[in-house]
Design a protein around this motif. Structure first.
Motif, PDB file in Angstrom:
ATOM      1  N   LYS A  25       0.830  -1.382   0.056  1.00 57.89           N
ATOM      2  CA  LYS A  25       0.044  -0.129   0.014  1.00 57.89           C
ATOM      3  C   LYS A  25       0.870   1.061  -0.054  1.00 57.89           C
ATOM      4  O   LYS A  25       0.279   2.236  -0.626  1.00 57.89           O
ATOM      5  CB  LYS A  25      -0.760  -0.001   1.327  1.00 57.89           C
ATOM      6  CG  LYS A  25      -2.067  -0.850   1.003  1.00 57.89           C
ATOM      7  CD  LYS A  25      -3.003  -0.659   2.093  1.00 57.89           C
ATOM      8  CE  LYS A  25      -4.441  -0.955   1.841  1.00 57.89           C
ATOM      9  NZ  LYS A  25      -4.361  -2.415   1.304  1.00 57.89           N
ATOM     10  N   ASN A  62      -3.511   9.945   1.889  1.00 59.32           N
ATOM     11  CA  ASN A  62      -4.593   9.114   1.277  1.00 59.32           C
ATOM     12  C   ASN A  62      -4.585   9.619  -0.292  1.00 59.32           C
ATOM     13  O   ASN A  62      -5.507   9.267  -0.963  1.00 59.32           O
ATOM     14  CB  ASN A  62      -6.120   9.525   1.902  1.00 59.32           C
ATOM     15  CG  ASN A  62      -6.374   8.969   2.748  1.00 59.32           C
ATOM     16  OD1 ASN A  62      -5.646   7.575   2.977  1.00 59.32           O
ATOM     17  ND2 ASN A  62      -7.359   8.874   3.514  1.00 59.32           N
ATOM     18  N   THR A  94      -3.139   8.761  -2.807  1.00 61.95           N
ATOM     19  CA  THR A  94      -3.294   7.974  -3.679  1.00 61.95           C
ATOM     20  C   THR A  94      -4.358   7.249  -4.025  1.00 61.95           C
ATOM     21  O   THR A  94      -4.617   6.414  -4.731  1.00 61.95           O
ATOM     22  CB  THR A  94      -1.938   6.570  -3.235  1.00 61.95           C
ATOM     23  OG1 THR A  94      -2.237   6.244  -1.954  1.00 61.95           O
ATOM     24  CG2 THR A  94      -0.725   7.259  -3.322  1.00 61.95           C
ATOM     25  N   GLY A  95      -5.126   7.237  -2.767  1.00 62.30           N
ATOM     26  CA  GLY A  95      -6.458   6.764  -2.809  1.00 62.30           C
ATOM     27  C   GLY A  95      -6.780   4.969  -2.525  1.00 62.30           C
ATOM     28  O   GLY A  95      -7.829   4.620  -2.470  1.00 62.30           O
ATOM     29  N   GLU A  96      -5.542   4.623  -2.269  1.00 65.01           N
ATOM     30  CA  GLU A  96      -5.664   3.189  -1.864  1.00 65.01           C
ATOM     31  C   GLU A  96      -6.618   2.761  -0.619  1.00 65.01           C
ATOM     32  O   GLU A  96      -6.945   1.872  -0.473  1.00 65.01           O
ATOM     33  CB  GLU A  96      -4.137   2.702  -1.730  1.00 65.01           C
ATOM     34  CG  GLU A  96      -3.375   2.799  -2.989  1.00 65.01           C
ATOM     35  CD  GLU A  96      -3.875   2.002  -4.178  1.00 65.01           C
ATOM     36  OE1 GLU A  96      -4.764   1.090  -3.845  1.00 65.01           O
ATOM     37  OE2 GLU A  96      -3.342   1.845  -5.322  1.00 65.01           O
ATOM     38  N   GLU A 156      -9.140   4.218   0.749  1.00 68.97           N
ATOM     39  CA  GLU A 156     -10.497   4.069   0.534  1.00 68.97           C
ATOM     40  C   GLU A 156     -10.986   3.525  -0.513  1.00 68.97           C
ATOM     41  O   GLU A 156     -12.229   3.712  -0.820  1.00 68.97           O
ATOM     42  CB  GLU A 156     -10.973   5.496   0.390  1.00 68.97           C
ATOM     43  CG  GLU A 156     -10.369   6.497  -0.608  1.00 68.97           C
ATOM     44  CD  GLU A 156     -10.874   7.714  -0.874  1.00 68.97           C
ATOM     45  OE1 GLU A 156     -11.616   8.116  -1.776  1.00 68.97           O
ATOM     46  OE2 GLU A 156     -10.030   8.517  -0.039  1.00 68.97           O
ATOM     47  N   PRO A 214     -13.040   0.854  -2.228  1.00 73.09           N
ATOM     48  CA  PRO A 214     -14.316   0.089  -1.752  1.00 73.09           C
ATOM     49  C   PRO A 214     -14.188  -1.354  -2.243  1.00 73.09           C
ATOM     50  O   PRO A 214     -13.615  -1.786  -3.271  1.00 73.09           O
ATOM     51  CB  PRO A 214     -15.279   0.798  -2.680  1.00 73.09           C
ATOM     52  CG  PRO A 214     -14.566   1.186  -4.040  1.00 73.09           C
ATOM     53  CD  PRO A 214     -13.264   1.484  -3.694  1.00 73.09           C
ATOM     54  N   ARG A 262      -4.142  -1.179  -9.576  1.00 67.60           N
ATOM     55  CA  ARG A 262      -3.857  -0.414  -8.460  1.00 67.60           C
ATOM     56  C   ARG A 262      -4.386   1.075  -9.132  1.00 67.60           C
ATOM     57  O   ARG A 262      -4.714   1.371 -10.050  1.00 67.60           O
ATOM     58  CB  ARG A 262      -2.409  -0.285  -8.332  1.00 67.60           C
ATOM     59  CG  ARG A 262      -1.477  -1.461  -7.918  1.00 67.60           C
ATOM     60  CD  ARG A 262      -2.388  -1.999  -6.635  1.00 67.60           C
ATOM     61  NE  ARG A 262      -2.371  -0.942  -5.517  1.00 67.60           N
ATOM     62  CZ  ARG A 262      -1.343  -1.136  -4.663  1.00 67.60           C
ATOM     63  NH1 ARG A 262      -0.334  -1.697  -4.760  1.00 67.60           N
ATOM     64  NH2 ARG A 262      -1.478  -0.063  -3.689  1.00 67.60           N
ATOM     65  N   SER A 313      -3.213   4.006  -7.463  1.00 70.42           N
ATOM     66  CA  SER A 313      -2.310   5.087  -7.426  1.00 70.42           C
ATOM     67  C   SER A 313      -1.636   5.185  -8.717  1.00 70.42           C
ATOM     68  O   SER A 313      -0.888   4.391  -9.230  1.00 70.42           O
ATOM     69  CB  SER A 313      -1.409   4.758  -6.143  1.00 70.42           C
ATOM     70  OG  SER A 313      -0.167   5.402  -6.529  1.00 70.42           O
ATOM     71  N   ASP A 331      -4.790   9.656  -7.780  1.00 75.94           N
ATOM     72  CA  ASP A 331      -5.804   8.497  -7.707  1.00 75.94           C
ATOM     73  C   ASP A 331      -6.389   8.533  -9.231  1.00 75.94           C
ATOM     74  O   ASP A 331      -7.218   9.404  -9.430  1.00 75.94           O
ATOM     75  CB  ASP A 331      -6.743   8.657  -6.664  1.00 75.94           C
ATOM     76  CG  ASP A 331      -7.668   7.438  -6.602  1.00 75.94           C
ATOM     77  OD1 ASP A 331      -7.555   6.700  -7.471  1.00 75.94           O
ATOM     78  OD2 ASP A 331      -8.662   7.406  -6.051  1.00 75.94           O
TER      79      ASP A 331
END
Lengths: 180, 100, 342, 647
Positions: free
Chosen positions: A24, A81, A83-85, A87, A89, B25, B27, B91
């Motif tokens: 992550k 956060n 990178t968005g990983e 959250e 879903p 992924r 990211s 993202d």
């Protein structure tokens, strides 16, 4: 002996590759990529390409990946956060994706094994096969055009990168203009 | 001697891992790293074949791949910086301005 | 155990004994005394004659102090970072030649640990991995000063590596190989490279300071602004590892500089004795050591003489002065080589 | 230097001037522009004179011919080649000489205009094109020049492009000429299809040899010769402003006056006459068409002359007189008197250019005013203009011994010989011409000034750069007539003899021109035409002279109200064309637009658009905007390929 070395580095690179993809934290991913690259370099040496192996470490691991790290740290993407990983879903899509990915992975692997089974006989390495000079000769005779084009590409990339990443209308720039 | 197929197999596995990473992924950086992984596996294949065929072209192409990877990394990362400045995220799921 | 392996281990032991066991502690002492001298104060002078035992005491202190791992750090990376610092620093020696080939028991041994073809490149490749130690230390410390320090470090190292590599290229061009023993042999026949390639030598020297994060380029660990930068959170042995790595890096780069520009292990007017192989090896090794120590003294001298650069000055110097200069040097060497002047 | 090797320079120099001035534009200083603009035609004139001297000095026995460039190769081999024979030498002299004078005059006339450089670029371009037209030794080069002068005519008529009228007039000229050019091109294609060459010499030789050319039907119920002659004449109608394609010429007066003088009086409009004379072999083989040509010429002559009676714009009067005189030329050509037609072209070029430039001088003095009703009594203020204009008017009226008299009288003689009806028309026209020309003279130069005070204060003689060309042209008008004295004089018909080699004699029209009549008849005819001219002048002086001015017009208008209205409205021809041609065409265009384009074509396309849009609507569900989804599609494709290849 060689097989043992190969097994060591192959395993190392496979595990690190999984970490690259799965971790992550982008910093760990990047560091793992370095491991993959260095173990690949070791494999290159086994394959009789020490020069390429050195360059792999020097250029790839030593410069390009550092750039990744640099950007990760500049944007502080590791823990945040951004990178968005964090959250992501969880849903049925994920399940199906996993199954599909695993299926493709397994199937392709099986196909690969099936196709590549049975070894090709290799000539033992000769000293001149490992030498750097013929490579240089080839590069600067037959492939001189490609070499020049690559040089141009790098130049363009540098210019493009500095233009794209420039902070538009930043204070420093305005100051520089005032001075200029 | 290590059979050449082992190298190819290893390269194939690395490639698949990279592909899956690039596909799954979110990211941008990780996807970028996965692509580097794929490139590296291709390099391995090239060197392996260069060894098998006794042809140095494979090694040369690896050189070029490295140069291209360097260019790609420079421009790609610059893009990430620019994107991050505007959107405060990389993202890829949120970078969907081109969506209809 | 094969002869080769034994020989390799012997050579490694020689290097470790010299650099890790002797040079680093002594240099710490030299540094402190020289600093005191320059600042017009006595410096450490209690332990042993002229305080010579001070490094030993320091080492003992490092070993026995409590090793603190802060709670908020990224533990795996935090623990890994000192190792990453030491590893490339120590491994770069393998390509440095320290004497003429010697014959032992009917076998010819080259006086270099790893007798590989792309020697210089390997050195550069390994030393370029050193940046990961700084980066992971800074990042894992979870501390903004450390992070800033490591960002500075990575940018600085990448920038100066370019100039350094280009300067090295200038040396390699007339020799026509990456082997360092060939470079030394070449300088025995011609002038020392420092003379015809003065520009390259200068660039290398400056880049060397930047690569080892020494003053005036010690921005990654600038005490006054970054609270010691990337190793703020480190203590005891781990901190010592960083310290040692820095000194070893300095020594390694000094050795490379000596090899590339100042004739390597060969002292002027002195040929290694053609007596027993061990004597030959030791004498020639001392030749290299003398030059390394000279460089180390230069490092110390500069550190306590020059103030630190500002960050933008650092970048400007790297990209706008050193890089063009190294290219000029390369061009000059290329022309000279083509014309047969070199 | 062989003279024929210099021929290409004659058109090339003005082209060069046009390029230099056109490209430099207003960046160049005005003096440099002037130098180039005057220098190019001057050098051209010099070269032309050199060639002419070489040619005439050599006895004019063999035409000078030179190929400058092999334009096309292969099966259609057409050269850019030049030819200097008696016919083109006459035209060459007239065009270069009169053209050069008008260039000089323009320097004065246009000195205060914006777009000075543009004007001279166009004017030089025109000179080049016109010289190409004249010197070209095949129909295609001639056609290129023909189109070139058409283009320049369009450009120069629309020179004042910011105003409303001139651009419209330019367009009108261009479109009407296109109609004519269509006929011309059809004729050329027919010629090429039949003979495989357009080079004058071989072509006319082949036509003369071709036995079947005048017999049978080729198209439209005409023989080949008739068809081609008619098609070429349609081209000439457009270019030389004959009924029914004359309408553009009076409107073309919207251009600057020197342009009217050069293009719409002296040179371009006579190209049709030149072309018909050049193709005389064809016309001799097509007697029906020749008769038609003569008839059109005659009708045009009198028709335009009557309109000229009621025009108040000084340039319009001259324009209609030009149309009328061109009618004379075609009448002569149609009657087989090609040499006389060309002779009239030459003399007409001198005195009509003189008249136009004189009128330009008047307009210049009046500050742009063109209406004769506002003029009057100008002979005191503009003495040189008055004198030269008077000479031109006398020449046009046909008063001996001026140029117009000789050429017009010769044409009337030819008409009398071949067709009495046309002779009557010609004589009537001559009378009308004398009348309206002196109406113009009286209204402009005699009586009291009728303009505003401001205009009166402003009145001045034009500068020398304008009056000197006037004087030279006036001298020319006095002299050129003597090149072709009537046959009754010793050495008469010299010009006709000079042109004889060009005029082939095919079939029955074997008799040499102007020799058929007895001396007594000749003298009688001369007396008649002089009398008619004198009568016209006398009537004009009675109506308009003696300070009566515009009162003459009013009596005329009140006495013949209907006729006057018809004349001053130019027989409502423009309105007729508008009703018969323009309106239906516009209607058809609207139908094409509304029905065919909007409904049919766009409708059909609409279905395609709708389908595309539908497909897009459906396909865009795959466009999630998420890069990895696209990568996934890509990857699945690669996997599929991989499996296909591996299994």
């Amino acid at each position: 002996m060689q097989l043992a070395v190969f097994a060591l580095f192959a395993l190392l690179s496979l595990v690190s590759a999984v970490v690259v993809v799965a971790h992550k934290n982008a910093v760990y991913s990047t560091m793992s990529l370095v491991v993959v690259l260095v173990s690949s370099a070791a494999l290159f040496v086994l394959l009789g390409a020490p020069f390429i192996a050195t360059l792999q470490v020097l250029v790839y691991a030593g410069a390009i990946v550092v750039l990744f790290l640099f950007v990760i740290m500049l944007l502080n993407l590791g823990r945040e956060n951004a990178t968005g990983e964090a959250e992501a879903p969880r849903g049925s899509g994920q399940k199906w994706g996993t199954i599909l990915g695993a299926g493709v992975f397994a199937g392709t692997l099986l196909a690969l094994i099936w196709r590549t089974y049975g070894s090709d006989s290799l000539e033992p390495l000769q000293a001149e096969a490992v030498a750097t000079k013929p490579l240089a000769t080839l590069l600067f005779s037959n492939y001189i055009l490609a070499f020049e084009v690559i040089g141009l590409l790098l130049l363009v990339a540098v210019v493009a990168a500095s233009v794209v990443a420039r902070r538009v209308g930043s204070a420093g720039e305005a100051e520089a203009e005032k001075e200029g | 001697m290590v059979p050449i197929s082992y190298y190819l197999l290893l390269a194939g596995m690395l490639f698949i891992i990279g592909t899956l990473g690039a596909l799954t992924r979110r990211s941008g950086i990780t996807i970028f790293l996965s692509i580097e992984l794929m490139l590296n596996s291709v390099n391995l294949t090239l060197i392996a074949y260069s060894r098998l065929l006794g042809d140095r072209m494979g090694q040369l192409i690896v050189l070029f791949v490295m140069a291209v990877a360097a260019a790609e990394a420079a421009v790609g990362l610059a893009l990430f910086i620019a994107i991050y400045r505007h959107r405060h995220t990389i993202d890829l799921n949120r970078l969907n301005l081109m969506r209809w | 155990m094969s002869v080769d392996l034994t020989a390799a281990l012997l050579k490694i032991a020689l290097f470790l004994a010299f650099f890790l066991g002797t040079l680093a502690p002594i240099m710490v002492w030299v540094e402190r005394r020289a600093c005191a001298l320059i600042q017009d104060r006595p410096g450490p002078n209690r332990l042993g004659p002229w305080g010579l035992l001070q490094p030993l005491a320091d080492a003992l202190k490092f070993i026995f102090k409590e090793d603190i791992t802060p709670t908020e750090v990224e533990k795996p990376l935090f623990l890994l970072a000192p190792v990453l610092a030491m590893l490339p620093a120590l491994s770069t020696f393998v390509v440095l030649p320290f004497g003429p080939p010697i014959e032992v028991g009917g076998r010819v041994h080259n006086l270099v640990v790893a007798d590989v073809e792309s020697g210089v490149l390997l050195f550069l490749a390994l030393s370029s991995l050193g940046v990961y130690a700084l980066v992971s230390a800074g990042y894992s410390s979870n501390n903004k000063f450390s992070l800033l320090g490591s960002i500075r470090a990575s940018a600085q190292l990448i920038s100066y590596e370019l100039a350094l590599t280009l300067a090295v290229l200038g040396v390699l061009l007339p020799v026509g190989t990456f082997r360092l023993d060939a470079v030394v042999a070449y300088q025995q026949e011609h002038l020392w490279n420092a003379v015809p390639q003065a520009i390259g030598f200068l660039v290398f020297l400056v880049a060397m300071f930047a690569e080892t994060n020494r003053t005036p380029f010690d921005l990654p660990e600038a005490e006054s602004e970054l609270v010691a930068g990337y190793h703020t959170e480190y203590s005891a042995m781990r901190f010592a590892a960083f310290m040692a790595a820095e000194y070893i890096n300095m020594a390694a780069l000094s050795a490379l500089c000596a090899t590339l520009y100042l004739g390597g292990w060969k002292l002027p007017f002195l040929n290694p004795p053609s007596g027993p192989w061990a004597l030959t090896a030791l004498v020639s090794f001392s030749g290299l050591a003398v030059k390394v120590i000279l460089f180390m003294c230069l490092f110390v001298w500069v550190r306590w003489t020059l103030p630190r650069f500002r960050y933008d000055q650092l970048m400007r110097l790297g990209w706008k002065v050193l890089l063009p200069l190294s290219i000029v040097n390369l061009l000059w060497v290329a022309v000279a080589t083509l014309q047969g002047w070199m | 230097m062989e003279a024929q090797n210099l021929l290409w320079l004659i058109p090339a120099l003005p082209f060069l001037g046009a390029i230099v001035n056109g490209l430099l534009g207003p960046r160049a200083p005005k003096s440099a522009t002037t130098a180039v603009a005057i220098g190019a035609p001057f050098l051209s004139l010099a070269v032309a004179l050199y060639c002419l001297f070489q040619y005439l000095g050599g006895g004019a026995s063999e035409p000078l011919a030179a190929t400058a460039y092999h334009w096309t190769t292969g099966p259609i081999a057409i050269d850019i080649s030049f030819l200097l024979d008696p016919l083109s030498s006459v035209m060459l002299f007239v065009v270069t000489f009169v053209g050069f004078l008008i260039h000089v005059y323009s320097v004065g006339y246009m000195s205060h205009e914006e777009g000075y450089q543009r004007y001279f670029a166009y004017l030089n371009l025109f000179m080049g094109s016109m010289l190409l037209l004249i010197l070209g030794s095949n129909f295609l080069v001639l056609f290129v020049g023909w189109e070139g002068v058409g283009l320049c005519s369009y450009l120069l008529i629309g020179y004042y492009y910011q105003e409303r009228v001139p651009p419209a007039a330019g367009k009108k000229a261009f479109i009407v000429n296109r109609i004519g050019d269509f006929g011309f091109l059809a004729g050329l294609l027919a010629l090429y299809a039949r003979y495989g060459t357009l080079e004058f010499g071989p072509l006319f030789h082949k036509i003369a040899e071709d036995t079947g050319v005048a017999a049978g039907t080729y198209a439209l119920g005409l023989s080949f010769a008739s068809f081609v002659a008619l098609a070429l004449f349609i081209g000439a109608m457009g270019k030389s402003a004959q009924i029914p394609l004359y309408v553009w010429l009076p409107d073309a007066m919207a251009g600057p006056t020197p342009v009217s003088a050069l293009i719409h009086a002296a040179t371009m409009v006579t190209a049709g006459v030149y072309m018909v004379s050049r193709a005389n072999v064809l016309y001799q083989l097509a007697p029906g068409v020749s008769m038609f040509v003569a008839a059109i010429g005659g009708v045009t002559a009198i028709f335009a002359a009557t309109i000229g009676l009621a025009q108040n714009d000084i340039k319009k009067v001259l324009a209609y007189s030009t149309v009328s005189q061109l009618g004379y030329m075609f009448m002569a050509a149609g009657l087989g008197a090609y040499a006389l037609a060309i002779f009239h072209v030459g003399t007409h070029a001198f005195f009509k250019a003189l008249l136009f430039l004189g009128s330009g001088s008047v307009i210049h003095a009046m500050g742009g005013e063109q209406d004769m009703r506002s003029m009057g009594g100008l002979r005191k203020q503009l003495p040189w203009t008055y004198r030269t204009f008077l000479i031109g008017a006398l020449a046009l009226a046909g008063v001996p011994p001026l140029a117009g008299f000789f050429s017009k009288d010769a044409i009337l003689g030819a008409a009398f010989e071949h067709n009495k009806l046309l002779w009557v028309i010609g004589v009537l026209t001559a009378g009308l011409t004398a009348f309206y020309m002196f109406r113009a003279v009286f209204l402009t130069f005699f009586g009291k000034f009728r303009g505003t005070h401001e205009q009166e204060h402003h009145l001045h003689e034009s500068p020398a750069v304008m009056t000197v060309p006037l004087v030279i042209l006036a001298l020319g008008t006095l002299v050129v007539g003597f090149f072709n004295l009537p046959p009754v004089f010793p050495g008469g018909n010299g010009f006709v003899h000079f042109l004889q080699p060009v005029i082939a004699h095919v079939g029955e029209a074997g008799a040499e021109e102007g020799h058929a009549l007895s001396a007594g008849t000749e003298w009688a005819l001369i007396l008649v035409s002089v009398a008619v001219a004198a009568l016209g002048i006398f009537l004009a002086s009675r109506v308009y002279g003696g300070g009566r001015g515009t009162a003459g017009d009013q009596t005329f208008a009140s006495r013949f109200a209907g006729l006057y209205r018809t004349l001053s409205n130019k027989y409502y021809v423009d309105e007729l064309y508008d009703r018969v041609i323009v309106k239906p065409l516009a209607w058809l265009a609207r139908v094409c637009w509304k029905v065919i384009d909007s409904l049919l074509i766009e409708g059909t396309l609409g279905v395609g658009t709708f389908l595309t849009e539908l497909t897009g609507d459906l396909a865009r569900f795959s466009t999630t905007g998420n890069v990895r989804n696209y990568a996934l599609y890509f990857f699945l494709g690669v996997v599929a390929l991989f499996w296909w290849m591996i299994l």
